[in-house]
Write a protein that holds these residues in place. Structure first.
Motif, short mmCIF file in Angstrom:
data_model
loop_
_atom_site.label_atom_id
_atom_site.label_comp_id
_atom_site.label_asym_id
_atom_site.label_seq_id
_atom_site.Cartn_x
_atom_site.Cartn_y
_atom_site.Cartn_z
N PHE A 366 -2.37 -6.18 40.45
CA PHE A 366 -1.33 -5.35 39.84
C PHE A 366 -1.79 -4.79 38.50
O PHE A 366 -1.74 -3.58 38.27
N LEU A 367 -2.22 -5.66 37.60
CA LEU A 367 -2.58 -5.21 36.25
C LEU A 367 -3.82 -4.33 36.26
O LEU A 367 -4.00 -3.48 35.38
N GLY A 368 -4.68 -4.55 37.26
CA GLY A 368 -5.87 -3.70 37.37
C GLY A 368 -5.55 -2.27 37.72
O GLY A 368 -6.38 -1.39 37.57
N ASN A 369 -4.34 -2.03 38.20
CA ASN A 369 -3.92 -0.67 38.51
C ASN A 369 -3.27 0.03 37.33
O ASN A 369 -2.83 1.17 37.45
N ILE A 370 -3.16 -0.67 36.20
CA ILE A 370 -2.64 -0.03 34.99
C ILE A 370 -3.78 0.73 34.31
O ILE A 370 -4.91 0.24 34.22
N ARG A 371 -3.48 1.91 33.83
CA ARG A 371 -4.52 2.75 33.24
C ARG A 371 -5.25 2.00 32.12
O ARG A 371 -4.65 1.25 31.35
N SER A 372 -6.54 2.23 32.04
CA SER A 372 -7.41 1.40 31.21
C SER A 372 -7.29 1.68 29.71
O SER A 372 -7.86 0.95 28.91
N ASP A 373 -6.54 2.73 29.32
CA ASP A 373 -6.39 2.98 27.89
C ASP A 373 -5.22 2.20 27.29
O ASP A 373 -4.88 2.38 26.12
N ILE A 374 -4.61 1.30 28.08
CA ILE A 374 -3.56 0.41 27.56
C ILE A 374 -4.15 -0.98 27.42
O ILE A 374 -4.65 -1.56 28.40
N LYS A 375 -4.11 -1.52 26.21
CA LYS A 375 -4.60 -2.89 26.00
C LYS A 375 -3.49 -3.86 26.39
O LYS A 375 -2.35 -3.73 25.97
N ILE A 376 -3.85 -4.86 27.20
CA ILE A 376 -2.89 -5.84 27.71
C ILE A 376 -3.15 -7.18 27.04
O ILE A 376 -4.28 -7.69 27.08
N ILE A 377 -2.13 -7.75 26.43
CA ILE A 377 -2.24 -9.05 25.77
C ILE A 377 -1.42 -10.06 26.57
O ILE A 377 -0.23 -9.85 26.80
N ILE A 378 -2.04 -11.16 26.99
CA ILE A 378 -1.39 -12.15 27.85
C ILE A 378 -1.35 -13.50 27.16
O ILE A 378 -2.40 -14.04 26.78
N ALA A 379 -0.16 -14.06 27.01
CA ALA A 379 0.03 -15.42 26.53
C ALA A 379 0.58 -16.27 27.67
O ALA A 379 1.21 -15.74 28.59
N PRO A 380 0.38 -17.59 27.67
CA PRO A 380 0.87 -18.42 28.77
C PRO A 380 2.32 -18.84 28.58
O PRO A 380 2.88 -18.79 27.48
N GLY A 381 2.93 -19.26 29.69
CA GLY A 381 4.25 -19.87 29.67
C GLY A 381 4.20 -21.19 30.40
O GLY A 381 3.12 -21.65 30.82
N ASN A 382 5.33 -21.82 30.61
CA ASN A 382 5.33 -23.15 31.22
C ASN A 382 4.97 -23.12 32.70
O ASN A 382 4.68 -24.16 33.29
N HIS A 383 4.96 -21.94 33.35
CA HIS A 383 4.54 -21.84 34.75
C HIS A 383 3.05 -21.52 34.88
O HIS A 383 2.52 -21.54 36.00
N ASP A 384 2.39 -21.20 33.79
CA ASP A 384 0.99 -20.80 33.86
C ASP A 384 0.06 -22.01 33.88
O ASP A 384 0.47 -23.14 33.59
#
Length: 545
Positions: A366-384
């Motif tokens: 899914f996230l790989g289909n987001i255009r590459s000029d958007i920086k994605i920041i991912i933090a974990p949650g209790n399900h990760d």
């Protein structure tokens, strides 16, 4: 893939004959063909009995009389179907929608506008060839002023021994005392051990140790500092201070002004560390906030999330919505991007994907289909796939290698602080909300903006130790809010809220999951597929369901 195809049909009440199933698998892209076929079946003139078991002949007939595309491109999304399903109709959707997301247009209506001469050829290549990701193919040449201000991923030194726990609470007390001592009333505060006999006016910086109610309904709270303990009574006759006393929770650090008469101290004022009003910062870009996507769950809203990705790629929405999408520079995901494995008893019964690595692979798709000029920041949650105790280190690469391979993804701890072109964003998943709601009777999950405001007042993300939120007794308490952010982003409770407090945007980004069994027990109504956007400094909420 075969299980996923069968599951998609089963969820729609459609049973394929062996011949029909074989034709689906022989399609050029079985998953996309499955989605298109379901739409045609649900929207066509088939009777109920035809949907119980679809034959190969029915599939051939649909292929002849329709425009199902046999390509790698995603089926065109529309806001709603024009005909009612003949099997298992869905509950009627709300007619009231946020004003900022009304009247989505089809992908084809905006695609021509977005694809300019420079990227038209590249997009055509992507669509005509089988590639893993539609957008995230090469590194972008966009310049980001991106900084990680706080990340505790590699700063865990605790051994779990008593000495660590003592150091942890000493760190908490010292950090918050350094904030409180800047208040004029506490500038010359007294340590408990230094209170002189006959001293009547007390100015103290204390940690809450125990909270009790007297038989007359007053609050009797035992406090401590690093020199001793002191009980202080908060009378219900002093309504203002008593109201503040009712919001106190164990282990938080506050300032107290009290009168001492003999052995009894009466509290007159409670002083929270708090936050001062911050000045407004100009933004010429936008930030999108997500959390609790729960990819891998049977209740994950895949269609709505796909629609969201089309929007952020500027391929879906009306003119105003596409304009917002074009300005997006950062996407912040505040935990629970996947549903995880073994998070709660019998979770496997509610999973569409039962392997944690496969869940992250699906997230990467899914996230790989987001255009590459958007920086994605991912933090974990209790399900990760991170340790349960907070602070949680970033999601490890061994489980999420596919996400780590994306050029525009950054990983950070929970909590974490990042600077996005000068806008400081505090990211916290929000598990401590559960404890705060249990401890203070006026707080609810639904009004989580008030919970965020309270945590800012306390200047601590999880003040209660030893309850539902597991906290690691690090040598330093990393959950103290040292610096005041421009944006405070949370998730966890699956309910979208926004409030501006002292110039700070308080944003909970909701979820992409329907109501869970846990939420049904506690009568919590989620707000799925509502996406908050800080559009050049102004709050917008877009609804994708």
């Amino acid at each position: 893939m075969t299980n996923k195809i069968l599951l998609k049909f089963a969820k729609k009440g459609i049973n394929l004959s062996p011949e029909a199933y074989k034709k689906v698998l022989e399609a050029e892209n079985p998953l996309d063909f499955t989605s298109s076929l379901i739409v045609k079946l649900k929207g066509g003139d088939f009777k109920s009995k035809d949907l119980v078991s679809v034959s190969g002949q029915s599939v051939d007939e649909i292929m002849r009389n329709s425009t199902i595309e046999k390509s790698t491109t995603r089926p065109q999304l529309t806001q709603k179907e024009t005909k009612k399903p003949t099997v298992e109709p869905k509950p009627k959707e709300e007619t009231k929608k946020p004003s900022s997301i009304s009247d989505f247009k089809k992908e084809s209506d905006v695609k021509e506008k977005y694809v300019n001469k420079e990227n038209a050829e590249a997009l055509e290549t992507v669509e005509n060839k089988k590639v893993k990701f539609k957008r995230n193919l090469t590194k972008t040449n966009v310049e980001y002023d991106f900084k990680i201000i706080q990340d505790t991923s590699k700063k865990s030194y605790t051994s779990g021994e008593l000495e660590n726990l003592i150091a942890y609470f000493q760190s908490r007390y010292e950090k918050l005392a350094n904030i409180l001592v800047k208040r004029p009333e506490l500038k010359n505060y007294t340590k408990v051990a230094d209170i002189e006999e006959g001293q009547s006016n007390l100015s103290l910086i204390l940690m809450v140790r125990e909270i009790r109610s007297t038989k007359n309904g007053h609050k009797l709270i035992e406090f401590e500092d690093d020199t001793g303990t002191i009980p202080i009574l908060f009378s219900n006759k002093n309504e203002e201070v008593f109201k503040e006393a009712e919001k106190l929770v164990k282990d938080e650090v506050i300032g107290v002004l009290a009168d001492k008469n003999g052995d009894l101290a009466i509290g007159n004022e409670i002083i929270n560390p708090g936050v001062m009003r911050i000045p407004k910062k100009e933004m010429d870009f936008s930030i999108v906030f997500l959390s609790d996507v729960h990819i891998g769950s049977l209740t994950f809203l895949e269609d709505a999330f796909t629609r969201f990705i089309d929007w952020i790629n500027c391929e879906f929405g009306n003119e105003e919505q596409v304009k917002i999408a074009e300005s997006v520079k950062y996407l912040v995901i505040g935990g629970d991007i996947v549903d995880g494995i073994g998070v709660y008893p019998n979770q496997e019964k509610e999973l569409a994907i039962k392997d944690i690595t496969q869940q992250y692979n699906e997230a990467a798709r899914f996230l790989g289909n987001i255009r590459s000029d958007i920086k994605i920041i991912i933090a974990p949650g209790n399900h990760d796939a991170s340790r349960v105790a907070e602070p949680q280190p970033a999601v490890p690469e061994e489980y999420a290698k596919a996400l780590y391979e994306l050029d525009n993804v950054e990983f950070i701890s929970n909590p974490g602080v990042v600077s996005l072109d000068g806008i400081n964003v505090l990211i916290y998943h929000g598990r401590s909300f559960d404890d705060l709601v249990m401890a203070v009777k006026e707080f609810t999950h639904e009004k989580n903006d008030l919970l965020m405001e309270e945590l800012l007042k306390k200047r601590h993300l999880a003040p209660i130790y030893g309850e539902r939120t597991p906290l690691a007794s690090e040598l330093e308490d990393y959950l103290v809010i040292d610096e005041v952010p421009d944006v405070f982003h949370t998730g966890h409770v699956h309910i979208n809220t926004h409030k501006k407090y002292n110039g700070i945007h308080l944003i909970n980004s909701g979820t992409f999951q329907t109501q869970t069994e846990f939420q049904k027990i506690y009568n919590i109504e989620p707000t799925p597929a509502e996406v908050p956007v800080l559009y050049k400094g102004k709050y917008k909420c877009l609804k994708f369901i």
